[in-house]
Design a protein around this motif. Structure first.
Motif, PDB file in Angstrom:
ATOM      1  N   UNK A 129       0.825  -1.214   0.000  1.00  0.00           N
ATOM      2  CA  UNK A 129       0.000   0.000   0.000  1.00  0.00           C
ATOM      3  C   UNK A 129       0.859   1.265   0.000  1.00  0.00           C
ATOM      4  N   UNK A 130       2.164   1.119   0.195  1.00  0.00           N
ATOM      5  CA  UNK A 130       3.067   2.268   0.190  1.00  0.00           C
ATOM      6  C   UNK A 130       3.584   2.594  -1.198  1.00  0.00           C
ATOM      7  N   UNK A 131       2.949   2.065  -2.214  1.00  0.00           N
ATOM      8  CA  UNK A 131       3.380   2.282  -3.583  1.00  0.00           C
ATOM      9  C   UNK A 131       3.657   3.762  -3.840  1.00  0.00           C
ATOM     10  N   UNK A 132       4.889   4.058  -4.234  1.00  0.00           N
ATOM     11  CA  UNK A 132       5.245   5.438  -4.541  1.00  0.00           C
ATOM     12  C   UNK A 132       5.700   6.249  -3.341  1.00  0.00           C
ATOM     13  N   UNK A 133       5.534   5.716  -2.140  1.00  0.00           N
ATOM     14  CA  UNK A 133       5.982   6.445  -0.947  1.00  0.00           C
ATOM     15  C   UNK A 133       7.479   6.217  -0.773  1.00  0.00           C
ATOM     16  N   UNK A 134       8.234   7.305  -0.761  1.00  0.00           N
ATOM     17  CA  UNK A 134       9.682   7.203  -0.653  1.00  0.00           C
ATOM     18  C   UNK A 134      10.201   8.232   0.336  1.00  0.00           C
ATOM     19  N   UNK A 174      -0.274   4.126 -11.474  1.00  0.00           N
ATOM     20  CA  UNK A 174       0.665   4.131 -10.350  1.00  0.00           C
ATOM     21  C   UNK A 174       1.609   5.329 -10.436  1.00  0.00           C
ATOM     22  N   UNK A 175       2.052   5.647 -11.629  1.00  0.00           N
ATOM     23  CA  UNK A 175       2.983   6.762 -11.796  1.00  0.00           C
ATOM     24  C   UNK A 175       2.327   8.101 -11.478  1.00  0.00           C
ATOM     25  N   UNK A 176       1.076   8.265 -11.884  1.00  0.00           N
ATOM     26  CA  UNK A 176       0.349   9.510 -11.575  1.00  0.00           C
ATOM     27  C   UNK A 176       0.162   9.633 -10.064  1.00  0.00           C
ATOM     28  N   UNK A 181       1.774  12.216  -4.982  1.00  0.00           N
ATOM     29  CA  UNK A 181       2.366  12.094  -3.645  1.00  0.00           C
ATOM     30  C   UNK A 181       3.603  12.968  -3.516  1.00  0.00           C
ATOM     31  N   UNK A 182       4.427  12.998  -4.552  1.00  0.00           N
ATOM     32  CA  UNK A 182       5.637  13.825  -4.521  1.00  0.00           C
ATOM     33  C   UNK A 182       5.288  15.308  -4.433  1.00  0.00           C
ATOM     34  N   UNK A 185       4.476  16.617  -1.104  1.00  0.00           N
ATOM     35  CA  UNK A 185       5.638  16.752  -0.229  1.00  0.00           C
ATOM     36  C   UNK A 185       6.545  17.907  -0.656  1.00  0.00           C
ATOM     37  N   UNK A 186       6.091  18.689  -1.633  1.00  0.00           N
ATOM     38  CA  UNK A 186       6.828  19.888  -2.005  1.00  0.00           C
ATOM     39  C   UNK A 186       7.634  19.795  -3.282  1.00  0.00           C
ATOM     40  N   UNK A 187       7.580  18.648  -3.971  1.00  0.00           N
ATOM     41  CA  UNK A 187       8.347  18.480  -5.214  1.00  0.00           C
ATOM     42  C   UNK A 187       7.724  19.320  -6.324  1.00  0.00           C
TER      43      UNK A 187
END
Length: 436
Positions: A129-134, A174-176, A181-182, A185-187
């Motif tokens: 469920x953390x897909x894309x969370x880095x 998934x990429x979207x 998500x990025x 976080x300010x990206x």
């Protein structure tokens, strides 16, 4: 018993090699953090007790750096300053059995696609469920977005398919989600990376889908710049350029490694392109997107390369006038088809040829930079260093391209965009002043 073993584990991840490796480390960090394990990147405080070295195995120099880093960490373990040393990444994938025998002090070795097995060392579970969370290892205003893994090409010099496997695209959905998500976080700048961007979608959707993916990513509110790295010239999908031209938040920038320009070398390298085809493609790209910044990467000293081949490559650079050029000296990699050839260009000669080519490109780069003097560009502020600000235009990627040096008495927040008038040009950098 050391007192540190009674304390809560703290994991330091050391990343070597390319941006794709960095993304892998960021994903591992996110998973560890989600399992309530204290984790840091490149920790200089040395207050950790476990190290994960994410290695590179691309060329000799990178392999040597990876081995030396592992040995440094093993030495810390011997001195009682570390409890565990784990190794993952491309070098580990490629040479695991040899490395296990040579460096038995390493606690466990993992390949490039064994994230769940690494987590098991920490009694942690892989959380899908953390897909894309880095946990970003970059400044918060930019990040890399890996759109696929592996490569189906058989270039004679390249060991990447041996370490990363066949091409596997990630779904657009998934990429979207990861891009969204990025942004939260300010990206503000996302750099698309893959072994081959332009192959994206063929496995999942049965056709090249990079243009469609770009449109979907450009729709994500908050993304101000999208940058394309590592396109392949053969069967290049020109519709990507239409999207680039139509969408204001896609940088007019394309990184397309060509490796050489001599037909003899291109054939020996198994590049599936001729010089004429590459020149026609570059002309088509520039016709569709005038002013586009083209970056390429080259190899000097491939087996059989002659003086004539070098002169042809220099002629190609003179005619094409790329904005950015990087160059590697050929590394004789076992397991590649090039390994069957005689590595007949001495190391000193490889280096001399690379230097000769870069001296030519240096002149081109300076001439192109001079053309920018007096013009105003949108610049993102990356950092403040030695009393000056360093930023980039849309024509410059992180670390590999030009920087804009800005002297300003007014505070310029890192990650913000400013308009800068260029006042001075250098071979690879620019100077400018903020226009209010």
């Amino acid at each position: 018993m050391k007192s540190r073993t009674l304390q809560k584990d703290k994991v330091n991840i050391i990343t070597l090699g390319c941006s794709k490796n960095l993304v892998d480390s960021e994903v591992l960090s996110g998973q560890l953090k989600a399992n309530e394990i204290d984790v840091v990147h490149e920790n200089s405080k040395l207050d950790h007790n476990i190290v994960v070295v994410n290695t590179c195995g691309f060329i000799d120099k990178a392999k040597e750096e990876s081995v030396n880093t592992i040995l440094d960490q093993v030495e810390l373990k011997k001195k009682g300053k570390l409890d565990k040393v784990y190794v993952t990444g491309c070098l580990s994938e490629r040479y695991r059995s040899d490395l296990e025998a040579e460096i038995p002090e390493v606690d466990a070795w993992f390949g490039t696609l064994e994230l769940p097995l690494i987590l098991k060392q920490f009694d942690a579970d892989y959380k899908s469920e953390l897909l894309g969370e880095r946990m970003l290892g970059t400044p918060k205003h930019y990040a890399y977005l890996k759109i696929s893994e592996g490569c189906n090409r058989t270039c004679a010099f390249c060991a990447i398919p041996l370490m990363r496997g066949a091409h596997v695209s990630r779904s657009m959905e998934d990429l979207v989600k990861e891009a969204e998500s990025l942004v939260r976080r300010g990206v503000k700048e996302i750099m698309l990376i893959a072994q081959e961007l332009t192959y994206y979608g063929l496995d999942l959707y049965k056709k090249r889908m990079l243009a469609e993916l770009l449109n979907k990513l450009a729709d994500v509110k908050g993304i101000e710049w999208i940058r394309l790295h590592y396109a392949y010239p053969n069967k290049f999908p020109l519709e990507v350029l239409d999207v680039m031209r139509e969408r204001s938040n896609i940088c007019n920038y394309l990184d397309m490694p060509l490796q050489h320009a001599s037909n003899n070398m291109l054939k020996a390298m198994k590049r599936q392109s001729t010089r004429q085809e590459m020149e026609e493609l570059i002309a088509a790209i520039r016709e569709k997107n005038p002013g586009i910044c083209l970056r390429t990467t080259l190899i000097a000293g491939f087996p059989g390369e002659t003086r004539e081949d070098v002169e042809e490559l220099k002629d190609f650079l003179t005619r094409m006038r790329f904005d950015r050029v990087g160059i590697f000296t050929y590394s004789h990699e076992e397991g590649t088809s090039g390994y069957a050839l005689i590595d007949d260009v001495p190391a000193e000669e490889k280096q001399a040829r690379a230097q000769e080519i870069m001296e030519l490109q240096q002149e081109i780069s300076y001439e192109k930079n001079v053309e920018k003097v007096g013009k105003v560009f949108k610049v993102i502020i990356d950092k403040k260093e030695a009393g000056r600000y360093l930023g980039r235009t849309e024509f410059d990627s992180v670390e590999v391209d030009n920087e804009v040096v800005i002297h300003s008495t007014k505070k310029l927040p890192v990650g913000e965009f400013v308009n800068v008038k260029i006042t001075k040009a250098y071979d690879y950098d620019l100077e400018g002043e903020v226009i209010l």
